[in-house]
Design a protein around this motif. Sequence first.
Motif, PDB file in Angstrom:
ATOM      1  N   LYS A   1      -0.548 -77.211 -17.434  1.00 27.38           N
ATOM      2  CA  LYS A   1      -0.837 -76.976 -18.449  1.00 27.38           C
ATOM      3  C   LYS A   1      -0.321 -77.920 -19.790  1.00 27.38           C
ATOM      4  N   GLN A   2      -0.720 -78.765 -19.083  1.00 26.77           N
ATOM      5  CA  GLN A   2      -0.328 -80.336 -20.133  1.00 26.77           C
ATOM      6  C   GLN A   2      -0.969 -80.671 -20.603  1.00 26.77           C
ATOM      7  N   LEU A   3      -1.792 -81.007 -21.826  1.00 30.71           N
ATOM      8  CA  LEU A   3      -1.845 -81.730 -22.920  1.00 30.71           C
ATOM      9  C   LEU A   3      -1.623 -83.469 -22.601  1.00 30.71           C
ATOM     10  N   LYS A   4      -2.596 -84.485 -22.369  1.00 29.07           N
ATOM     11  CA  LYS A   4      -2.444 -85.544 -22.573  1.00 29.07           C
ATOM     12  C   LYS A   4      -3.750 -86.701 -23.183  1.00 29.07           C
ATOM     13  N   VAL A   5      -3.884 -87.296 -24.483  1.00 26.91           N
ATOM     14  CA  VAL A   5      -4.561 -87.333 -25.034  1.00 26.91           C
ATOM     15  C   VAL A   5      -4.138 -89.090 -25.005  1.00 26.91           C
ATOM     16  N   LEU A   6      -4.832 -90.431 -24.295  1.00 26.62           N
ATOM     17  CA  LEU A   6      -4.943 -91.473 -24.326  1.00 26.62           C
ATOM     18  C   LEU A   6      -5.733 -92.416 -25.256  1.00 26.62           C
ATOM     19  N   GLY A   7      -4.785 -92.883 -25.809  1.00 27.89           N
ATOM     20  CA  GLY A   7      -5.668 -93.831 -26.846  1.00 27.89           C
ATOM     21  C   GLY A   7      -6.756 -94.978 -26.333  1.00 27.89           C
ATOM     22  N   LEU A   8      -7.664 -94.782 -26.302  1.00 30.01           N
ATOM     23  CA  LEU A   8      -8.341 -96.061 -26.012  1.00 30.01           C
ATOM     24  C   LEU A   8      -8.528 -97.354 -27.192  1.00 30.01           C
ATOM     25  N   ASN A   9      -8.028 -98.900 -26.997  1.00 30.87           N
ATOM     26  CA  ASN A   9      -8.060 -99.330 -28.384  1.00 30.87           C
ATOM     27  C   ASN A   9      -9.955 -99.666 -28.200  1.00 30.87           C
ATOM     28  N   ARG A  10     -10.967-100.062 -28.995  1.00 27.92           N
ATOM     29  CA  ARG A  10     -12.211-100.049 -29.164  1.00 27.92           C
ATOM     30  C   ARG A  10     -12.852-101.453 -28.596  1.00 27.92           C
ATOM     31  N   ASP A  11     -11.477-102.511 -28.579  1.00 24.46           N
ATOM     32  CA  ASP A  11     -11.684-103.789 -28.300  1.00 24.46           C
ATOM     33  C   ASP A  11     -11.868-104.235 -26.745  1.00 24.46           C
ATOM     34  N   ILE A  12     -11.511-103.000 -25.962  1.00 23.50           N
ATOM     35  CA  ILE A  12     -11.075-103.365 -24.675  1.00 23.50           C
ATOM     36  C   ILE A  12     -12.603-103.380 -24.487  1.00 23.50           C
ATOM     37  N   MET A  13     -11.929-104.737 -23.198  1.00 21.88           N
ATOM     38  CA  MET A  13     -13.523-105.411 -22.296  1.00 21.88           C
ATOM     39  C   MET A  13     -13.579-104.853 -20.994  1.00 21.88           C
ATOM     40  N   THR A  14     -14.431-104.110 -20.621  1.00 24.33           N
ATOM     41  CA  THR A  14     -15.140-102.965 -19.457  1.00 24.33           C
ATOM     42  C   THR A  14     -16.380-102.464 -19.428  1.00 24.33           C
TER      43      THR A  14
ATOM     44  N   PHE B   1      -9.173-106.741 -25.734  1.00 24.91           N
ATOM     45  CA  PHE B   1      -7.905-106.800 -25.352  1.00 24.91           C
ATOM     46  C   PHE B   1      -8.101-106.036 -24.210  1.00 24.91           C
ATOM     47  N   TYR B   2      -7.732-106.881 -22.781  1.00 26.73           N
ATOM     48  CA  TYR B   2      -7.449-106.580 -21.928  1.00 26.73           C
ATOM     49  C   TYR B   2      -6.573-105.681 -20.747  1.00 26.73           C
ATOM     50  N   PRO B   3      -6.681-104.841 -20.122  1.00 27.12           N
ATOM     51  CA  PRO B   3      -5.643-104.025 -20.039  1.00 27.12           C
ATOM     52  C   PRO B   3      -4.418-104.588 -18.758  1.00 27.12           C
ATOM     53  N   ASP B   4      -3.670-104.383 -18.805  1.00 25.22           N
ATOM     54  CA  ASP B   4      -2.970-105.176 -17.784  1.00 25.22           C
ATOM     55  C   ASP B   4      -3.683-103.514 -16.316  1.00 25.22           C
ATOM     56  N   GLN B   5      -3.969-104.933 -15.691  1.00 25.73           N
ATOM     57  CA  GLN B   5      -4.572-103.844 -14.378  1.00 25.73           C
ATOM     58  C   GLN B   5      -3.880-103.299 -13.507  1.00 25.73           C
ATOM     59  N   ASP B   6      -2.571-103.780 -13.481  1.00 29.53           N
ATOM     60  CA  ASP B   6      -1.937-103.313 -12.268  1.00 29.53           C
ATOM     61  C   ASP B   6      -0.940-101.198 -12.846  1.00 29.53           C
ATOM     62  N   ALA B   7      -0.660-101.568 -14.101  1.00 31.95           N
ATOM     63  CA  ALA B   7      -0.378-101.089 -14.949  1.00 31.95           C
ATOM     64  C   ALA B   7      -1.347 -99.570 -15.307  1.00 31.95           C
ATOM     65  N   LEU B   8      -2.480-100.110 -15.336  1.00 32.45           N
ATOM     66  CA  LEU B   8      -3.701 -99.248 -15.091  1.00 32.45           C
ATOM     67  C   LEU B   8      -3.874 -98.353 -14.287  1.00 32.45           C
ATOM     68  N   MET B   9      -3.781 -99.381 -13.068  1.00 29.06           N
ATOM     69  CA  MET B   9      -4.048 -98.522 -11.321  1.00 29.06           C
ATOM     70  C   MET B   9      -2.934 -97.433 -11.491  1.00 29.06           C
TER      71      MET B   9
END
Length: 333
Positions: free
Chosen positions: A104-117, A313-321
Amino acid sequence: MKEKVEKQAKHRFRIILVICLLVIAAAAAMVIILSLYGSHDGSGMDGEYQEITWDGARYRYNDSILTCVVAGLDTEDSIKDVPSYTFAPRADSIQLIILDTSTKQLKVLGLNRDIMTRIRKYTVDGLDRGLFTDHLALAYSYGNGGSASCRSLCEAVSLLLHQIPVQNCVAVNLEFPRAFARCLGPVEVIVPDDTLGVIDEQYQKGATAVIDETNVELYIRTRDHWSDHSNTDRMERQRSYIMAAGIKVLDQIKQNPLQIVSWIQDLKDTVYVHSDLKSIRTFLSRLSDIDYNRTEYLALDGELTRGEFYEEFYPDQDALMEFVLDTFYIRLD
């Protein structure tokens, strides 16, 4: 060489996703929107996400997780399907709502619009050109402004997060904050910082301010582009409004559930819903059980660099995983 990039001064402000209020608190409103405009098939996944192995450990996807992308578009026009592709507005603000129905928990993940993906691109006639690495915000732009744009954005977010299923999308335009505030009426907030105090003393830190359709854009959008951490300060004001408005929405629904009908009439030109109807109804049916005081607002770690033309913006891949495993998976051994 990578460097920290300062935001350039602009005369326009990004839209803030106050639509989260509609998604979180006015669940019935979303169902009405879907019944008015029909449902759309979500972004289908191939099932490879169900069980994965990482660093020698096995993980199973948590089927109690429900997700919805909320996109704030850089346009004042109504949101709808158009015949041509690649000319749709940009998704200036992107958040992923993550609901774990088991906790019963809600999380809101803000995603940078400049993420390169990886995002899907189309020709003007709608022919699929395949996946290309580009800014996440453009995943919406290459679609048809409605269903195809939402579908592409869902797919891009899914690919970014190692193919976890993302099938629901709510898009709002620049007119939404005022329209929503007009529907809801005045809301009292405790101002969390002094960044707007130079404009009006009612916005000094700790003061109680009344936010309505006349000042909601000022309160939730304004920031000093020349100042460090100005976006962080703005996000704190957004949170204060979201929490206060959310409580008022719930109270009004309890007092008069039919109030939602008039809200939808006023908001219908500012909102677009793309969803697997069964999934979104399950999503909405669980929202009333959520403890909103435990809501977490998250962001991905990474590095902002200056690209050839725009910031990247390039996410830290280890932190992302690590985030994906902690949030969406259950360890099996």
